[in-house]
Structure formats: C-alpha cells, structure tokens
Design an enzyme around this catalytic site. Structure first.
Site, PDB file in Angstrom:
ATOM      1  N   ARG A   2       0.834  -1.206   0.000  1.00 46.06           N
ATOM      2  CA  ARG A   2       0.000   0.000   0.000  1.00 46.06           C
ATOM      3  C   ARG A   2       0.867   1.254   0.000  1.00 46.06           C
ATOM      4  O   ARG A   2       0.564   2.243  -0.679  1.00 46.06           O
ATOM      5  CB  ARG A   2      -0.923  -0.011   1.222  1.00 46.06           C
ATOM      6  CG  ARG A   2      -1.999  -1.078   1.165  1.00 46.06           C
ATOM      7  CD  ARG A   2      -3.054  -0.879   2.225  1.00 46.06           C
ATOM      8  NE  ARG A   2      -2.687  -1.394   3.529  1.00 46.06           N
ATOM      9  CZ  ARG A   2      -3.105  -2.553   4.020  1.00 46.06           C
ATOM     10  NH1 ARG A   2      -3.865  -3.356   3.288  1.00 46.06           N
ATOM     11  NH2 ARG A   2      -2.757  -2.929   5.231  1.00 46.06           N
ATOM     12  N   PHE A  37     -12.166  -4.308  -5.325  1.00 39.73           N
ATOM     13  CA  PHE A  37     -12.158  -5.144  -4.116  1.00 39.73           C
ATOM     14  C   PHE A  37     -11.554  -4.348  -2.957  1.00 39.73           C
ATOM     15  O   PHE A  37     -10.683  -4.822  -2.232  1.00 39.73           O
ATOM     16  CB  PHE A  37     -11.367  -6.436  -4.339  1.00 39.73           C
ATOM     17  CG  PHE A  37     -11.742  -7.198  -5.582  1.00 39.73           C
ATOM     18  CD1 PHE A  37     -12.834  -8.056  -5.586  1.00 39.73           C
ATOM     19  CD2 PHE A  37     -11.003  -7.059  -6.752  1.00 39.73           C
ATOM     20  CE1 PHE A  37     -13.181  -8.763  -6.736  1.00 39.73           C
ATOM     21  CE2 PHE A  37     -11.331  -7.765  -7.900  1.00 39.73           C
ATOM     22  CZ  PHE A  37     -12.428  -8.617  -7.891  1.00 39.73           C
ATOM     23  N   ASP A  76     -16.439  -2.164  -4.068  1.00 42.40           N
ATOM     24  CA  ASP A  76     -16.547  -3.457  -3.393  1.00 42.40           C
ATOM     25  C   ASP A  76     -17.981  -3.948  -3.533  1.00 42.40           C
ATOM     26  O   ASP A  76     -18.928  -3.145  -3.634  1.00 42.40           O
ATOM     27  CB  ASP A  76     -16.173  -3.352  -1.914  1.00 42.40           C
ATOM     28  CG  ASP A  76     -15.773  -4.701  -1.330  1.00 42.40           C
ATOM     29  OD1 ASP A  76     -14.560  -4.989  -1.268  1.00 42.40           O
ATOM     30  OD2 ASP A  76     -16.672  -5.471  -0.955  1.00 42.40           O
ATOM     31  N   ASP A  86      -7.062  -6.252  -5.931  1.00 38.18           N
ATOM     32  CA  ASP A  86      -6.667  -6.983  -4.721  1.00 38.18           C
ATOM     33  C   ASP A  86      -7.844  -7.829  -4.247  1.00 38.18           C
ATOM     34  O   ASP A  86      -8.459  -7.550  -3.220  1.00 38.18           O
ATOM     35  CB  ASP A  86      -6.225  -6.002  -3.633  1.00 38.18           C
ATOM     36  CG  ASP A  86      -5.767  -6.711  -2.363  1.00 38.18           C
ATOM     37  OD1 ASP A  86      -5.273  -7.855  -2.467  1.00 38.18           O
ATOM     38  OD2 ASP A  86      -5.909  -6.131  -1.269  1.00 38.18           O
ATOM     39  N   CYS A  97      -3.846 -13.617  -2.959  1.00 39.56           N
ATOM     40  CA  CYS A  97      -3.492 -13.960  -1.579  1.00 39.56           C
ATOM     41  C   CYS A  97      -3.659 -15.446  -1.294  1.00 39.56           C
ATOM     42  O   CYS A  97      -3.697 -15.852  -0.133  1.00 39.56           O
ATOM     43  CB  CYS A  97      -4.310 -13.132  -0.595  1.00 39.56           C
ATOM     44  SG  CYS A  97      -6.095 -13.378  -0.739  1.00 39.56           S
TER      45      CYS A  97
END
Length: 409
Positions: A227, A243, A265, A313, A353
C-alpha cells in the site's frame, strides 16, 4: 547412558522424515507407522522418530486433524515448560522490532504461526488490542498461557495492551476438533475495553478497526508495504481500486496525491466502512465509493474509462489445490479487463493472496491476459507480503501473497 525422553514417541515414514529434515513442520496422519500405547492425550507434546529411531523433533498432537503432529522444535534438549513458550514469544517480538521502526509496531502481525514456531497461531496487534486466532488443538489448550506471555513480553518493552480478543470464528477449527467462537480472553491484570474496536494508523493513514466483526482478525496487515508503494505511484493519477474492502489501497492512493480515487466493493458494509475511513482522514473530497461486482463493473467501463491506475486486490479465489486452475480463469478475467481499460503508460497493481495460486501460475495467467488484451507489461516491481508475515523457504504454506506492479505499454 542415554537419558530416556519424557514424551511419547511416534514413528514416521521415510517420506515424512525427508520432509522434516528439509524443514517442514507437519506430520500427516497417514505418515505415522507406529504410535505409543497407551495413546497420549490430545494436544500433548510428543516426539517424532524415524524408522531407525532417530529423533526428528517434538510437536503437538492433534487427534482429529489430518495434520497429526505440528512440530515445535528439533532440539532434543527442549522441555516444553513456561520458559520455552516465553522464549518463543520473545523471539517473535524481537524479530518484529528488528524489521520495523517503532511506529510500525503499533499495528503489525506479532505471531505468524509456523513461521514463528507457534503452529496454528496468528496474533495481530491493532494498537492496544491483540487479535488472536488459533487453528491448532494443542495451542488452543495453551491459549491463556500464550496470551499472558504476549502481554508480559510487550509490556516489558513499554507497549500498552488493553485486551486480547479471540477471533476463533473460523470453520477450519472443526478439522482440529475445536468449536468456533469469539470474545475477550481474560488475562491477569488486564481490564479489557467494552468494545473490540479501535483506530490505527498505518503509513500515515487512519482506519477504524472492528476487531470483533472485521474480516480475518479485523484488518489485513500483509499489504502494508505494498500500500505504501502504491501511494508513492499515485500522485496526479485517477485511480480505480477494485475489491477495496475497507478502502486501504484507495486511501493510500489518495493520501499519496491521486487526483481522484474510486473505491469499489461488492459489500455495502465494506463500502460504508471505506467511506467512513475517508472521512476520518479528510480525503472524501477526492474519493467516491461504488457498491458493485467487479466482474460486472470492468466490462461496463470499456470505451468510457478515464482511470490510469487500476488496483486489483481480490479475496482468495481458491483455498484448495484442486480448484487452483479454475481460480486462474477468474484472475485472468479481471486482469484482462483491467489491461484493456488502461491507457498507454497506465499502471496496474494486481495481487493474489492464495498460496495455491503459485507465482508461476499467476505469472503465466498475467502473460496470457496481456496477450489476449493486446498489451505489453513493463514490470515495475514484484512484491510479496510484509515481512511481519515471514516466509520460511522450506514451508511453502507461509509464502502466499503475490503482488505485481506493471506499466501497461
């Protein structure tokens, strides 16, 4: 004369022996060839031996799990008393102090499971609150001791902790024969806050953190440095953060001087939290917030997109090896769409992730997406999780986050 070990012993296959000698800390149930009689109590410390009787290590027994023993150490002189656990906690905290300046220690991962030789344990610090998640039967039995040692270790370093909150509301606990739940853990000397909520500062950006109801342990700390890097690339750009969850990448982009940021989102609750965080930082004037499915949003922007920085992300699209190939199709779709939307010189930040989506798989997907989109990718950086989520090279499960920055040409 060789002293007799005080712990019951399990004998394992050559395959398990080879994995342990290479550094992996798990013994699976089907790798055990001989067990002690009578059987030890579930959660007990046990030894692991080769077929020739060689000592390989000691760990915690979990009778309900496919991972039958999670190793704690490989030193035959270890005795698993309070001093042992205190050393483990102190080593974990000392590592964080070595890698981060003091201001970054206010919100960081204090314990990262096997990478800190505390199997199945996650401890995140959000200012005065420690958020703890335990996915191992043996460590769950020792949670009160672990919490006390964590508080004592941080207090000895001048760190103020007001409460320890358990985030054990995860289905994986059932595989260990453990129940789900969440709530404050009573620690001697602590009077915890009424609510498990706080405000943290990361990279100069402030966030509301709901430790009780936020995803995972309350907030995602693993992207901290990514970030920060996004903030450094955002000045003067128009940014689309997909996201967004609670707005962390979007807020960093705005904080870094972006001309405008749109945060998207599918969860209205997440969008509302992102909006509140923007207000908390005085950034709402350069941001807008959209509740939408990214898979629907991106195709709809084709031909009318004025963003020159897109951030992807997403949550993990796969949590099992057998579904990784299917997940790649989802990753490819959003990356293909983003590449098509970006102008020449635009920047793409893209992440996964899931450790089942390996770097090789993810990079192959990106190459295919770029080819299909008729774009060329100029790599700015390839990054990983923040170092308070340390990667053990012999334990692939600790290496999970892929993060790439490209200029699209």
């Amino acid at each position: 004369m060789k002293a007799e070990r005080p712990y019951p012993a399990y004998t394992v296959t050559p395959k398990a022996e080879a994995a342990i000698l290479k550094g992996h800390p798990w013994v699976y149930a089907d790798e055990i060839t001989a067990a002690p009689d009578p059987a030890p109590e579930n959660g007990a410390v046990v030894d692991v031996l080769s077929r020739k009787g060689r000592y390989l290590g000691s760990g915690l027994l979990s009778e309900a799990s496919k991972i039958r023993v999670r190793l704690l150490g490989r030193n035959a002189n270890d005795r698993f008393d309070e001093s042992f656990w205190r050393r483990r906690v102190e080593y974990a905290w000392a590592y964080r102090k070595a890698i981060y300046p003091a201001e970054d220690l206010q919100c960081c991962r204090v314990v990262f499971g096997e990478a800190d030789s505390l199997p199945g344990v996650t401890v995140d610090r959000f200012g005065p609150i420690l958020s703890v998640q335990i996915l191992s039967y043996g460590m769950d039995q020792r949670k009160e001791l672990l919490a006390r040692l964590l508080v004592e270790t941080l207090a000895a370093d001048g760190q103020v902790i007001e409460g320890v909150f358990l985030r054990n509301d995860v289905a994986l606990r059932e595989k260990e024969g453990l129940s789900e739940g969440k709530g404050w853990l009573e620690v001697p000397g602590l009077i915890h806050p009424e609510k498990a909520e706080t405000i943290i500062t990361e990279n100069g950006v402030r966030y509301h953190v709901d430790v009780e109801n936020g995803q995972k342990t309350g907030f995602f700390l693993d992207q901290k440095l990514n970030r920060r890097r996004v903030a450094g690339l955002s000045k003067g750009r128009r940014v689309l953060d997909c996201f967004t969850h609670t707005g962390s990448f979007a807020l960093n982009a705005a904080f870094g001087g972006a001309e405008h940021v749109t945060a998207v989102d599918v969860s209205e609750a997440a969008v509302e939290m992102a909006r509140q965080n923007a207000v908390l930082n005085g950034l709402e004037g350069r941001m807008d917030f959209v509740c939408a499915d990214v898979f629907d949003l991106l195709p709809g922007l084709e031909g009318k997109c004025d963003y020159d920085f897109i951030i992807l992300d997403p949550p993990a699209f796969t949590k099992a090896r057998k579904t990784a190939a299917n997940a790649m199709r989802g990753y490819k779709e959003i990356n293909y769409r983003a590449m098509k939307l970006l102008p020449r010189g635009g920047i793409l930040a893209t992440a996964s992730c899931s450790h089942f989506a390996t770097p090789a798989m993810f990079e192959a997907m990106l190459a295919d997406a770029a080819q299909d989109a008729g774009r060329q990718l100029r790599q700015i950086e390839a990054r990983q999780q923040a170092p308070d989520h340390p990667i053990l090279w012999n334990v692939e499960e600790t290496n999970y986050l892929k993060f790439y920055l490209f200029q699209v040409v």
